[in-house]
Design an enzyme around this catalytic site. Structure first.
Site, PDB file in Angstrom:
ATOM      1  N   ASP A 369      72.665  12.319-102.282  1.00 42.54           N
ATOM      2  CA  ASP A 369      71.306  12.130-102.769  1.00 42.54           C
ATOM      3  C   ASP A 369      70.310  12.302-101.620  1.00 42.54           C
ATOM      4  OD1 ASP A 369      69.344  11.084-104.801  1.00 42.54           O
ATOM      5  OD2 ASP A 369      69.166   9.496-103.309  1.00 42.54           O
ATOM      6  N   GLU A 405      71.863  17.371-102.402  1.00 43.29           N
ATOM      7  CA  GLU A 405      70.559  17.465-103.052  1.00 43.29           C
ATOM      8  C   GLU A 405      69.603  17.831-101.911  1.00 43.29           C
ATOM      9  OE1 GLU A 405      67.647  14.926-106.014  1.00 43.29           O
ATOM     10  OE2 GLU A 405      68.642  13.862-104.383  1.00 43.29           O
TER      11      GLU A 405
END
Length: 732
Positions: A369, A405
């Site tokens: 993330d 990401e």
């Protein structure tokens, strides 16, 4: 402005006095070892070790079944690790730490012995945060004044575990990336409403491992589940106040501990065994397990946030302070803090955690993330950062699936295409242009073609392959596929923020009505659009990622930020699943699996055909003529044909044999009206067999089409034709 100060011995004694008095008279303590960090049971006792460079004293706090605390000072300190071995302490023991040291917020130091701290290396965590003011390290309204209120009654406990588990003959599927189809799913949301799973198992690791859950995944044909965060996380105080919970889980506090609430057997260590059993069951079914991990920040928030672990152990080691005002944190994530990947111990924490999940929990990969945050050395994102260096040289991690990401919220944080070799990336550009193309936007054709063929402009020149691109249309963050074709605007009122949260520019199209409608024409077009998106996703070069529930038409009622909706808004609704869409998705995945031309391992050459060969890829206008340079720049161009040569894959199988496939022609029409298409002349192919059309689905008895024939294709549609087998394309 108040001036911060270092806590005095009197202050420290006053704070420690808030906790129960030490009881060491009957407790035998041996020196123990500084490594490994955390709590490790050897069958006779447990070694505890915790890092703090700034601490002056560290106390181990043990809790009995009634919650009574016994506090023992750890007197051994080696390489800034405070440690001790305790004979007779074993699995199930709940514990925490208290730390004496400097309280100097202006200097980035926040030790407070009144606050019970989780072990950063805890293998299991029991309980949740009760948002009492005592969890704050300061006095409310006076952020520079140290609070002496004991936080122990209001915070979770670390738990000693027994790591033993019978893995049997379990082995990772180790599926190559080009053959992968990833399914992003929430552990709880997947089975919370699945009637075929026993009620006591729904929404748990055991529920995801249940034969009914695995049967859906296997029938669908996906190869890996990408689980939303399962590291132990905290439900934010502002959500709890509104009667909500942090459903997605991007608020980690325990990087080694599986979320206890997802265990059917309880959170006193059983969650570890249940997680392992889930991985074992998924592996035995041929499914890989990828974890969505949040190493960019923690649940302790900004300088006004709670003290739960890292902040009280060694604030400036674990977090990145603002250089010229260390009271505050650098915040590249929008959550209040950023982990300090410049500090060797914070980097060690992340690496130890990753290795633990691979070696002990047997997971197959990670999706990072806001990964750009991990690569920030000083301020800029650095593809040569220490984080990447350590990952690449690690013999355990460099064999796993590494997915970034590739952005964060800081300046220069959008880094799509800029991660190094070994890394795949969520391709946000693929998502955006595919949405724009299918909502009939102008001037999208050129970029759409680039994304459809693997995004060579992003990944080719740095040594990566087409499978570096993780292609997706939807993900947990945003509209579901059904909502993408049903809503122009977000509808997040249930989140309690007056619809201010969530993305405003969704690139969505409701096709004439906002939300549910009884209009059969709109419903038919929405169904076709969902098939357009799914077909595009699964026929693109790269690795497709499907959002769990999109295959069955799941809706969130237009909520594009359901991070706090731990309820029917987010959970998959099996009772109203769209069976025909499930079947179409299943057939698409099987079609992709059968045809390597849609999952190439090498980049297209696109070279002019030689005298005895046809190029590996050719683009045609709807009139059957090859596209010119000018055609790509026409603002109105929304229709084209794409020829993929199955005899020009330029790759070999695992035994070194050349890989060959059928050749296909894909017809794309994103105009809202029908467009006449003329197939390439008979010199290319005498006959083409229809395979699928998104207005009707897969075709098993379609009449062959002659080369050069002209016919209308409906607006907003995609068709796939196969070159007749008795007319093979010449080899490239």
């Amino acid at each position: 402005m108040q001036r911060s100060r270092t806590v005095t011995p009197t202050d420290a004694a006053q704070a420690v006095a808030a906790a129960p008095a030490p009881d060491t008279a009957s407790r035998e303590v041996w020196p123990g070892e500084p490594f490994p960090l955390g709590a490790h049971w050897d069958g006779r006792g447990t070694n505890f070790s915790v890092f703090s460079e700034v601490a002056t004293r560290v106390y181990l706090c043990l809790f009995d079944e009634e919650g009574q605390e016994t506090r023992i000072r750890l007197r051994e300190r080696t390489a800034f690790c405070w440690h001790g071995y305790f004979p007779g302490i074993g699995p199930g023991q709940r514990y925490g730490f208290r730390v004496e040291g400097p309280w100097a917020p202006a200097e980035g130091q926040r030790c407070n012995p009144a606050k019970l701290l989780l072990d950063p290396y805890a293998r299991a965590i029991a309980g949740e945060v009760d948002w009492n003011p005592a969890v704050l390290p300061y006095v409310l309204g006076e952020p520079d004044t140290m609070s002496t209120d004991d936080s122990a009654p209001y915070v979770p406990r670390s738990v000693v575990i027994d790591p033993a588990f019978d893995w049997g003959n379990e082995r990772s599927p180790r599926r190559p990336l080009p053959e992968s189809v990833i399914y992003e799913v929430h552990v709880k949301g997947f089975t919370a409403r699945m009637a075929d799973v026993p009620a006591e198992l729904r929404g748990t690791y055991a529920g995801l491992a249940h034969p009914a859950a695995i049967a859906h995944l296997k029938t669908l044909g996906v190869t890996a589940v990408e689980l939303l965060p399962v590291h132990h996380f905290v439900h934010d105080g502002h959500l709890v106040e509104r009667g909500l919970r942090n459903y997605w889980g991007y608020n980690s506090i325990g990087f080694f501990a599986p979320q206890g609430a997802y265990a059917s057997a309880g959170d006193n260590g059983a969650q570890v065994r249940e997680f392992k059993a889930m991985v074992k069951a998924l592996h035995e079914a041929g499914l890989e397990v990828i974890l969505d991990v949040v190493y960019n920040h923690t649940a302790e928030g900004n300088h006004l946030g709670p003290m739960l672990s890292f902040k009280g152990l060694d604030n400036a080691a674990y977090y990145r302070p603002v250089p010229d005002d260390r009271r505050y944190y650098m915040d590249y994530t929008g959550t209040g803090n950023s982990l300090n990947m410049q500090h060797p111990h914070a980097l060690q924490l992340v690496m130890d955690s990753l290795r633990y999940w691979v070696l002990e929990m047997h997971v197959d990969g990670f999706r990072f993330d806001l990964a750009a945050t991990l690569a920030r050395e000083l301020f800029d994102v650095d593809r040569l950062s220490a984080f990447f260096d350590v990952i690449h040289q690690d013999p355990v991690l460099n064999r796993t699936k590494l997915i970034a990401e590739p952005w964060d919220l800081g300046e220069g944080g959008y880094q799509v295409g800029n991660f190094p070799v070994l890394w795949c990336e969520w391709n946000g550009k693929y998502r955006d242009v595919t949405r724009d193309f299918w909502r009939s936007q102008e001037a999208t054709l050129g970029e759409f073609a680039a994304r459809l063929t693997g995004s060579s402009d992003l990944y080719q020149d740095d040594g990566r392959k087409p499978y570096a691109s993780i292609n997706f249309i939807t993900a947990h963050d945003g509209f579901t596929l059904r909502d993408l074709v049903s809503y122009n605007d977000k509808h997040n009122e249930a989140n309690g923020e007056e619809n201010r949260d969530g993305e405003n520019h969704n690139r969505s199209w409701n096709l004439g009505a906002e939300g549910p409608t009884d209009d059969p024409a709109i419903e038919a077009t929405r169904a076709r659009q969902q098939r357009n998106f799914l077909a595009t996703l699964l026929l693109s070069q790269g690795v497709p990622m499907l959002l769990g529930g999109d295959e069955m038409g799941r809706t969130q009622g237009g909520n594009n930020n359901a991070y706090c909706q731990d309820n029917e808004i987010s959970w998959l609704d099996w009772d109203h699943a769209d069976g025909s869409l499930i079947e179409f998705t299943r057939d698409l995945i099987a079609f992709r699996r059968e045809h390597p031309v849609f999952r190439r391992r090498r980049w297209f050459k696109g070279a002019p055909p030689a005298s005895d060969a046809v190029s590996d890829i050719i683009w045609f206008r709807p009139d059957g003529q090859e596209m010119s340079e000018q055609d790509w720049s026409e603002w109105f161009a929304k229709s084209f044909m794409l020829f993929l040569n199955g005899n020009a894959l330029r790759s070999h199988d695992e035994r070194g044999r050349p890989v060959r496939d059928d050749s296909f022609l894909l017809l794309f029409n994103s105009h809202v009206d029908a467009v006449p298409f003329t197939l390439p002349q008979a010199a290319w192919a005498e006959r083409w067999t229809p395979v699928l059309a998104t207005e009707s689905g897969f075709q098993t008895d379609g009449e062959p089409l002659a080369g050069g024939v002209t016919f209308d294709r409906p607006g907003l549609s995609l068709q796939v034709l196969r070159l007749e087998a008795d007319h093979p394309t010449p080899a490239a």
